[in-house]
Design an enzyme around this catalytic site. Structure first.
Site, PDB file in Angstrom:
ATOM      1  N   ASP A  14      41.205  25.925  -6.882  1.00 39.70           N
ATOM      2  CA  ASP A  14      42.274  26.642  -7.590  1.00 39.70           C
ATOM      3  C   ASP A  14      43.150  25.738  -8.439  1.00 39.70           C
ATOM      4  O   ASP A  14      43.427  26.041  -9.598  1.00 39.70           O
ATOM      5  CB  ASP A  14      43.158  27.406  -6.593  1.00 39.70           C
ATOM      6  CG  ASP A  14      42.523  28.737  -6.193  1.00 39.70           C
ATOM      7  OD1 ASP A  14      41.604  29.203  -6.907  1.00 39.70           O
ATOM      8  OD2 ASP A  14      42.953  29.310  -5.169  1.00 39.70           O
ATOM      9  N   ARG A  94      55.389  21.466   3.005  1.00 41.04           N
ATOM     10  CA  ARG A  94      55.796  21.925   1.661  1.00 41.04           C
ATOM     11  C   ARG A  94      57.085  21.269   1.167  1.00 41.04           C
ATOM     12  O   ARG A  94      57.145  20.826   0.027  1.00 41.04           O
ATOM     13  CB  ARG A  94      55.897  23.454   1.605  1.00 41.04           C
ATOM     14  CG  ARG A  94      54.592  24.219   1.292  1.00 41.04           C
ATOM     15  CD  ARG A  94      53.367  23.501   1.621  1.00 41.04           C
ATOM     16  NE  ARG A  94      52.126  24.185   1.307  1.00 41.04           N
ATOM     17  CZ  ARG A  94      50.960  23.835   1.830  1.00 41.04           C
ATOM     18  NH1 ARG A  94      50.886  22.842   2.696  1.00 41.04           N
ATOM     19  NH2 ARG A  94      49.857  24.459   1.493  1.00 41.04           N
ATOM     20  N   ASP A 123      53.277  29.991   1.461  1.00 42.94           N
ATOM     21  CA  ASP A 123      53.475  28.707   0.792  1.00 42.94           C
ATOM     22  C   ASP A 123      54.183  28.841  -0.553  1.00 42.94           C
ATOM     23  O   ASP A 123      54.974  27.986  -0.933  1.00 42.94           O
ATOM     24  CB  ASP A 123      52.134  27.976   0.665  1.00 42.94           C
ATOM     25  CG  ASP A 123      51.627  27.501   2.022  1.00 42.94           C
ATOM     26  OD1 ASP A 123      52.475  27.096   2.850  1.00 42.94           O
ATOM     27  OD2 ASP A 123      50.417  27.559   2.279  1.00 42.94           O
ATOM     28  N   SER A 174      39.664  28.731   3.879  1.00 41.17           N
ATOM     29  CA  SER A 174      40.777  28.100   3.190  1.00 41.17           C
ATOM     30  C   SER A 174      41.463  27.212   4.209  1.00 41.17           C
ATOM     31  O   SER A 174      41.919  27.677   5.254  1.00 41.17           O
ATOM     32  CB  SER A 174      41.731  29.178   2.670  1.00 41.17           C
ATOM     33  OG  SER A 174      42.993  28.601   2.444  1.00 41.17           O
TER      34      SER A 174
END
Ligand code: ARG
Length: 407
Positions: A14, A94, A123, A174
């Site tokens: 991605d 994050r 996220d 994922s």
């Protein structure tokens, strides 16, 4: 000159497609920034992949020590497990990634920061709230949320533009990984009735058939020794993980509530996180005064929820951190963990130079330091209110026949 955008780059499909797509569709120059938080990153490969995809510059930041010290450690101090289970693996990484994105955005004079999250997950929330907290002047871009691609389209787009994505990056699952563990989603895991196939697990494959004992030493809340050897934080986390993981310990399979209102089935492998959390909270049981421990236990779920929800940089989280930090000065000592084949891990011993456990007080053997006669008056006053109340009800006899009285 077209404007510059910093992209949170992972090296996966991605974000690689996002580099080219943003350059083409939005006429921006993309600076790809990959942050190493212990996901096992090959810096050179990631850089060249970003450049091949069309980035004007590619930066790889090694943030492992910083991540462990400033993000993982506070989570350990808060015994942080979202919904009582998930040790916040992705949620913790994050904000440290954002810290570096913002730094790079300023260094490159970028107008905005882009991420590769979809609209369905947590996220995106964590990236965007943290960016707005640290750099409200920067624009936030989310190409994956607006482009029309399915996964197959993305693969086709990558092929068409010569974007190389390694086989592991196109796996059925994922995966998000860092030194605190690994989250595995998608594929057959989306059916919560299906048992996770054995091949999704990499950190918790049983490779030994005997039990193992390890001793973790904490110094004011910081895990700092393993079996008596002093280790730096990242090294200790890694070694504890491979020890307990080798007996199959550290898996979670749960349905969790995302911030965006979706329930999702999540599979995690967090051998080190779960072992260290177990040891740490056990040592707190030994060293924290009762009221402090009880209040801390009430605040811990709130801390975990805030971090899960993307509120790392927020006044409440900051205030709770101050509380947690103040509790940790007492948390010094050692914990023995026993891990057995089949993924069982338990605390089998603990000791501390500042333990509040006092053998003389606790023992049922004859002891002379405890004044038994003090107990009588204490218990009489403790129960005085209840005695008075019971008398007004017409005595205990009337209650014996009531439901729930056991009669
Ligand atoms: N459900 C977990 C969380 O929200 C894991 C997210 C994993 N992220 C990912 N991009 N695969 O923290």
């Amino acid at each position: 000159m077209s404007k510059k955008v910093v992209l949170a780059y992972s090296g996966g499909l991605d974000t690689s497609v996002a580099v080219r797509w943003m350059a083409q569709e939005w006429q921006v120059e993309v600076v790809a920034v990959a942050v190493d938080v212990g996901q096992g990153m090959d810096a050179a490969a990631v850089k060249s992949r970003a450049l091949a995809a069309g980035a004007v510059e590619a930066v790889v930041v090694d943030a492992k020590e910083e991540y462990a010290r400033d993000f993982v450690l506070p989570a350990l101090w808060a015994n942080a497990r979202y919904e009582g289970k998930y040790p916040l693996v992705s949620a913790l990484s994050r904000p440290v990634i954002v810290r570096h994105l913002v730094q790079e955005a300023r260094r490159h004079g970028a107008a905005g920061i882009a991420h590769g999250c979809t609209g369905k997950g947590n996220d995106q929330v964590r990236f965007e709230v943290a960016i707005r907290a640290l750099a409200p002047e920067l624009e936030v871009l989310a190409p994956v949320r607006v482009w029309p691609f399915t996964r197959e389209d993305s693969l086709a787009y990558a092929q068409e533009h010569g974007i190389v994505v390694s086989a592991s990056k196109t796996s059925l699952y994922s995966i998000d990984e860092n030194l605190w563990g690994k989250a595995i989603e998608c594929g057959v895991l989306e059916d919560p009735w299906q048992e996770p196939p054995a091949d999704v697990f990499t950190l918790t494959q049983q490779t030994a058939n005997d039990s193992l004992e390890i001793v973790i030493g904490f110094d004011a809340g910081v895990p700092s020794t393993l079996d008596g050897r002093s280790l730096g934080l990242t090294e200790l986390i890694a070694q504890v993980g491979s020890a307990v993981g080798s007996r199959g310990f550290g898996r979670l399979d749960m349905v969790e509530n995302r911030r965006v209102g979706i329930k999702s089935r999540e599979v995690y492998e967090c051998p080190s996180a779960l072992a260290l959390l177990m040891a740490h909270s056990d040592l707190e049981d030994l060293t924290l005064e009762r009221d402090l421990a009880h209040e801390k236990a009430r605040l811990e779920p709130r801390w975990a929820e805030l971090v899960y929800d993307g509120m790392w940089f927020s006044p409440l989280k900051e205030a709770l951190d101050a509380f947690m930090v103040s509790t940790q000065r007492h948390v010094t000592g050692e914990v023995r963990l026993k891990v057995s084949p089949g993924g069982l891990c338990k605390v089998v011993g603990r000791r501390s130079p500042v333990a509040l456990y006092d053998h003389d007080l606790a023992t049922y053997d004859a002891s002379d330091t405890f004044r038994h006669q003090d107990a009588e008056g204490f218990v009489r006053l403790w129960g005085l209110g209840i005695k008075t109340w019971a008398a007004r009800q017409g005595g205990i006899g009337s209650r014996l026949s009531q439901p729930g009285s056991g009669q």
